[in-house]
Design a protein around this motif. Structure first.
Motif, mmCIF file in Angstrom:
data_model
loop_
_atom_site.group_PDB
_atom_site.id
_atom_site.type_symbol
_atom_site.label_atom_id
_atom_site.label_comp_id
_atom_site.label_asym_id
_atom_site.label_seq_id
_atom_site.Cartn_x
_atom_site.Cartn_y
_atom_site.Cartn_z
ATOM 1 N N SER A 96 -32.798 23.387 -17.804
ATOM 2 C CA SER A 96 -32.227 22.174 -17.148
ATOM 3 C C SER A 96 -33.349 21.452 -16.420
ATOM 4 N N ASP A 97 -34.141 22.413 -15.842
ATOM 5 C CA ASP A 97 -34.991 21.788 -14.686
ATOM 6 C C ASP A 97 -36.035 20.946 -15.308
ATOM 7 N N GLU A 98 -36.532 21.356 -16.493
ATOM 8 C CA GLU A 98 -37.602 20.538 -17.152
ATOM 9 C C GLU A 98 -36.858 19.389 -17.896
ATOM 10 N N CYS A 99 -35.305 19.471 -18.188
ATOM 11 C CA CYS A 99 -34.797 18.232 -18.849
ATOM 12 C C CYS A 99 -34.568 17.352 -17.560
ATOM 13 N N LEU A 100 -34.045 18.012 -16.638
ATOM 14 C CA LEU A 100 -34.060 16.807 -15.512
ATOM 15 C C LEU A 100 -35.348 15.728 -15.012
ATOM 16 N N GLY A 135 -30.466 17.209 -17.830
ATOM 17 C CA GLY A 135 -30.590 18.251 -16.619
ATOM 18 C C GLY A 135 -29.295 18.378 -15.842
ATOM 19 N N GLY A 136 -28.030 18.193 -16.302
ATOM 20 C CA GLY A 136 -26.872 18.180 -15.585
ATOM 21 C C GLY A 136 -26.564 17.139 -14.832
ATOM 22 N N MET A 137 -27.272 16.138 -14.732
ATOM 23 C CA MET A 137 -27.075 14.765 -13.742
ATOM 24 C C MET A 137 -27.088 13.475 -14.595
ATOM 25 N N SER A 138 -26.207 12.640 -13.921
ATOM 26 C CA SER A 138 -25.860 11.302 -14.462
ATOM 27 C C SER A 138 -27.102 10.533 -13.867
ATOM 28 N N GLU A 139 -26.925 9.378 -14.701
ATOM 29 C CA GLU A 139 -27.953 8.153 -14.072
ATOM 30 C C GLU A 139 -28.087 8.069 -12.532
ATOM 31 N N ARG A 140 -26.885 7.869 -12.202
ATOM 32 C CA ARG A 140 -26.335 7.813 -10.390
ATOM 33 C C ARG A 140 -26.984 8.985 -9.739
ATOM 34 N N GLU A 141 -26.897 10.189 -10.398
ATOM 35 C CA GLU A 141 -27.410 11.200 -9.482
ATOM 36 C C GLU A 141 -28.775 11.364 -9.626
ATOM 37 N N ARG A 142 -29.304 10.921 -10.551
ATOM 38 C CA ARG A 142 -30.905 10.997 -10.986
ATOM 39 C C ARG A 142 -31.410 9.842 -9.792
ATOM 40 N N ARG A 143 -30.875 8.610 -9.933
ATOM 41 C CA ARG A 143 -31.182 7.614 -8.859
ATOM 42 C C ARG A 143 -31.291 8.237 -7.198
#
Length: 92
Positions: A51-55, A69-77
């Protein structure tokens, strides 16, 4: 792995994604309609060994859609913003 959605994502074979929990799961789960729940997709990501690599892939490639990586676009922003603030603070 190619996701069958409006957004085509092609990942070459032989890398971290070959170990992902989502391998073989319906890709539409990770690209929900606007306002739809992301809970099921995030549950697949929970406990995934890559998941870390995916994120990081999503962050480095500015993926605008989907759960990575378990996060939405908003969370990635938020992560990108925080990293930018950290870099600025370290630089100056």
């Amino acid at each position: 792995m190619a996701f069958a959605t409006d957004v085509a994502v092609e990942l070459p074979a032989g890398n971290w994604w070959d170990e992902a929990n989502c391998l073989g799961v319906d890709p539409d789960l990770f690209f929900p309609e606007r306002g739809a729940s992301t809970r099921e997709a995030k549950a697949v990501c929970r406990g995934c060994v890559v998941s870390d690599e995916c994120l990081e892939y999503a962050l480095q490639n500015s993926e605008k859609f989907g759960i990575w990586g378990g996060m939405s676009e908003r969370e990635r922003r938020r992560v990108r913003r925080q990293r930018a603030l950290t870099r600025r603070a370290a630089a100056g």
